[in-house]
Motif scaffolding. Structure first.
Motif, PDB file in Angstrom:
ATOM      1  N   ARG A 113       7.686   4.960  -4.414  1.00 27.21           N
ATOM      2  CA  ARG A 113       6.352   4.550  -3.985  1.00 27.21           C
ATOM      3  C   ARG A 113       6.145   3.086  -4.312  1.00 27.21           C
ATOM      4  N   LEU A 114       5.278   2.454  -3.559  1.00 26.19           N
ATOM      5  CA  LEU A 114       4.895   1.076  -3.821  1.00 26.19           C
ATOM      6  C   LEU A 114       3.490   0.864  -3.288  1.00 26.19           C
ATOM      7  N   ALA A 115       2.877  -0.202  -3.712  1.00 24.38           N
ATOM      8  CA  ALA A 115       1.499  -0.493  -3.319  1.00 24.38           C
ATOM      9  C   ALA A 115       1.457  -1.777  -2.503  1.00 24.38           C
ATOM     10  N   ILE A 116       0.611  -1.757  -1.480  1.00 24.11           N
ATOM     11  CA  ILE A 116       0.390  -2.930  -0.632  1.00 24.11           C
ATOM     12  C   ILE A 116      -1.056  -3.378  -0.838  1.00 24.11           C
ATOM     13  N   ARG A 117      -1.211  -4.568  -1.343  1.00 25.35           N
ATOM     14  CA  ARG A 117      -2.548  -5.125  -1.561  1.00 25.35           C
ATOM     15  C   ARG A 117      -3.232  -5.370  -0.213  1.00 25.35           C
ATOM     16  N   GLY A 118      -4.540  -5.309  -0.229  1.00 31.62           N
ATOM     17  CA  GLY A 118      -5.311  -5.532   0.993  1.00 31.62           C
ATOM     18  C   GLY A 118      -5.098  -6.903   1.610  1.00 31.62           C
ATOM     19  N   ASP A 119      -4.729  -7.892   0.785  1.00 31.17           N
ATOM     20  CA  ASP A 119      -4.508  -9.241   1.308  1.00 31.17           C
ATOM     21  C   ASP A 119      -3.050  -9.469   1.733  1.00 31.17           C
ATOM     22  N   GLN A 120      -2.247  -8.421   1.781  1.00 32.45           N
ATOM     23  CA  GLN A 120      -0.832  -8.526   2.146  1.00 32.45           C
ATOM     24  C   GLN A 120      -0.442  -7.516   3.240  1.00 32.45           C
ATOM     25  N   PRO A 121      -1.255  -7.328   4.284  1.00 40.50           N
ATOM     26  CA  PRO A 121      -0.963  -6.273   5.272  1.00 40.50           C
ATOM     27  C   PRO A 121       0.350  -6.481   6.021  1.00 40.50           C
ATOM     28  N   MET A 122       0.833  -7.703   6.074  1.00 41.28           N
ATOM     29  CA  MET A 122       2.096  -7.966   6.783  1.00 41.28           C
ATOM     30  C   MET A 122       3.287  -7.277   6.122  1.00 41.28           C
ATOM     31  N   LEU A 123       3.127  -6.865   4.869  1.00 44.24           N
ATOM     32  CA  LEU A 123       4.221  -6.184   4.179  1.00 44.24           C
ATOM     33  C   LEU A 123       4.422  -4.742   4.661  1.00 44.24           C
ATOM     34  N   ILE A 124       3.414  -4.181   5.294  1.00 46.76           N
ATOM     35  CA  ILE A 124       3.532  -2.804   5.775  1.00 46.76           C
ATOM     36  C   ILE A 124       4.708  -2.677   6.738  1.00 46.76           C
ATOM     37  N   ASP A 125       4.844  -3.601   7.671  1.00 47.37           N
ATOM     38  CA  ASP A 125       5.955  -3.545   8.637  1.00 47.37           C
ATOM     39  C   ASP A 125       7.309  -3.730   7.951  1.00 47.37           C
ATOM     40  N   PHE A 126       7.373  -4.617   6.963  1.00 47.29           N
ATOM     41  CA  PHE A 126       8.625  -4.833   6.230  1.00 47.29           C
ATOM     42  C   PHE A 126       9.076  -3.533   5.567  1.00 47.29           C
ATOM     43  N   TYR A 127       8.153  -2.882   4.854  1.00 50.04           N
ATOM     44  CA  TYR A 127       8.513  -1.646   4.159  1.00 50.04           C
ATOM     45  C   TYR A 127       8.751  -0.496   5.134  1.00 50.04           C
ATOM     46  N   ALA A 128       8.017  -0.463   6.232  1.00 46.42           N
ATOM     47  CA  ALA A 128       8.240   0.585   7.242  1.00 46.42           C
ATOM     48  C   ALA A 128       9.656   0.474   7.802  1.00 46.42           C
ATOM     49  N   ALA A 129      10.154  -0.734   7.970  1.00 50.68           N
ATOM     50  CA  ALA A 129      11.531  -0.923   8.453  1.00 50.68           C
ATOM     51  C   ALA A 129      12.551  -0.408   7.441  1.00 50.68           C
ATOM     52  N   MET A 130      12.141  -0.271   6.192  1.00 53.20           N
ATOM     53  CA  MET A 130      13.006   0.253   5.130  1.00 53.20           C
ATOM     54  C   MET A 130      12.709   1.740   4.875  1.00 53.20           C
ATOM     55  N   GLN A 131      12.092   2.396   5.858  1.00 58.31           N
ATOM     56  CA  GLN A 131      11.822   3.837   5.857  1.00 58.31           C
ATOM     57  C   GLN A 131      10.716   4.273   4.896  1.00 58.31           C
ATOM     58  N   PHE A 132       9.834   3.372   4.547  1.00 62.21           N
ATOM     59  CA  PHE A 132       8.639   3.742   3.792  1.00 62.21           C
ATOM     60  C   PHE A 132       7.537   4.052   4.799  1.00 62.21           C
ATOM     61  N   GLU A 133       6.663   4.958   4.437  1.00 63.06           N
ATOM     62  CA  GLU A 133       5.545   5.299   5.313  1.00 63.06           C
ATOM     63  C   GLU A 133       4.252   5.235   4.525  1.00 63.06           C
ATOM     64  N   LEU A 134       3.172   4.906   5.226  1.00 62.27           N
ATOM     65  CA  LEU A 134       1.872   4.870   4.564  1.00 62.27           C
ATOM     66  C   LEU A 134       1.513   6.258   4.067  1.00 62.27           C
ATOM     67  N   ALA A 135       0.943   6.304   2.879  1.00 54.22           N
ATOM     68  CA  ALA A 135       0.524   7.564   2.268  1.00 54.22           C
ATOM     69  C   ALA A 135      -0.893   7.359   1.732  1.00 54.22           C
ATOM     70  N   ASP A 136      -1.828   7.249   2.645  1.00 54.26           N
ATOM     71  CA  ASP A 136      -3.205   6.944   2.252  1.00 54.26           C
ATOM     72  C   ASP A 136      -3.836   8.030   1.391  1.00 54.26           C
ATOM     73  N   GLU A 137      -3.208   9.218   1.355  1.00 58.20           N
ATOM     74  CA  GLU A 137      -3.730  10.284   0.501  1.00 58.20           C
ATOM     75  C   GLU A 137      -3.402  10.050  -0.971  1.00 58.20           C
ATOM     76  N   LEU A 138      -2.504   9.108  -1.256  1.00 60.39           N
ATOM     77  CA  LEU A 138      -2.105   8.811  -2.638  1.00 60.39           C
ATOM     78  C   LEU A 138      -2.876   7.609  -3.166  1.00 60.39           C
ATOM     79  N   GLU A 139      -3.165   7.630  -4.457  1.00 59.16           N
ATOM     80  CA  GLU A 139      -3.791   6.494  -5.118  1.00 59.16           C
ATOM     81  C   GLU A 139      -2.746   5.760  -5.945  1.00 59.16           C
ATOM     82  N   HIS A 140      -2.873   4.452  -5.971  1.00 63.04           N
ATOM     83  CA  HIS A 140      -1.961   3.641  -6.769  1.00 63.04           C
ATOM     84  C   HIS A 140      -2.241   3.873  -8.251  1.00 63.04           C
ATOM     85  N   SER A 141      -1.195   4.165  -8.999  1.00 62.23           N
ATOM     86  CA  SER A 141      -1.370   4.538 -10.415  1.00 62.23           C
ATOM     87  C   SER A 141      -1.825   3.382 -11.293  1.00 62.23           C
ATOM     88  N   HIS A 142      -1.646   2.134 -10.847  1.00 62.02           N
ATOM     89  CA  HIS A 142      -2.023   0.983 -11.671  1.00 62.02           C
ATOM     90  C   HIS A 142      -3.156   0.174 -11.052  1.00 62.02           C
TER      91      HIS A 142
END
Length: 157
Positions: A113-142
């Motif tokens: 798991r990893l967290a994407i800050r609201g001011d870094q939305p461009m990272l979503i595509d980078f991580y999606a290309a590495m087979q990560f998917e958004l999991a909005d049902e999860l909360e960031h632990s930190h």
């Protein structure tokens, strides 16, 4: 350019703290706790999880850490990834991410798991290309109270 990713040791705590602060300067909003990174915090992270250091021609230019979740140690959270400003734009962070993925497989982790800050939305595509998917049902632990909660992405292994 000779790129090497190596596992970090306890002796690297100060280096990783310095790399994190330098990588985040001018890139990540100043209220982020990464700007206050200390060798003590890094050493604690190393004891509980691990880290990799990215070298370019022998010089440290980036780092990443991971920590197993307290309630599920087979799930790792990727934290504090950063590459120095002069080395950005060459997809070098992909080397760090791949090192964590391989380490997770080697140690039988079941999810990353990893967290994407609201001011870094461009990272979503980078991580999606590495087979990560958004999991909005999860909360960031930190997630901190001073900022909006980041979006969580996950990759099942």
């Amino acid at each position: 350019m000779g790129i090497v990713v190596r596992a970090a040791s306890d002796d690297d705590a100060q280096l990783i703290a310095d790399l994190t602060r330098a990588s985040w300067a001018g890139k990540i909003v100043e209220t982020s706790s990464g700007h206050n990174e200390t060798a003590e915090q890094v050493a604690s992270d190393l004891r509980h999880g691990g880290a990799f250091i990215l070298l370019s021609d022998g010089e440290p230019v980036g780092s990443v850490r991971w920590l197993p979740l307290d309630l599920d140690p087979d799930v790792w959270e990727i934290v504090r990834m950063g590459v120095l400003p002069g080395y950005r734009g060459a997809n070098l962070s992909q080397h760090l991410l791949e090192a964590v993925i391989h380490a997770a497989y080697d140690r039988s982790a079941t999810e990353l798991r990893l967290a994407i800050r609201g001011d870094q939305p461009m990272l979503i595509d980078f991580y999606a290309a590495m087979q990560f998917e958004l999991a909005d049902e999860l909360e960031h632990s930190h997630a901190g109270d001073a900022e909006p909660s980041p979006r969580v992405m996950r990759r099942h292994l």
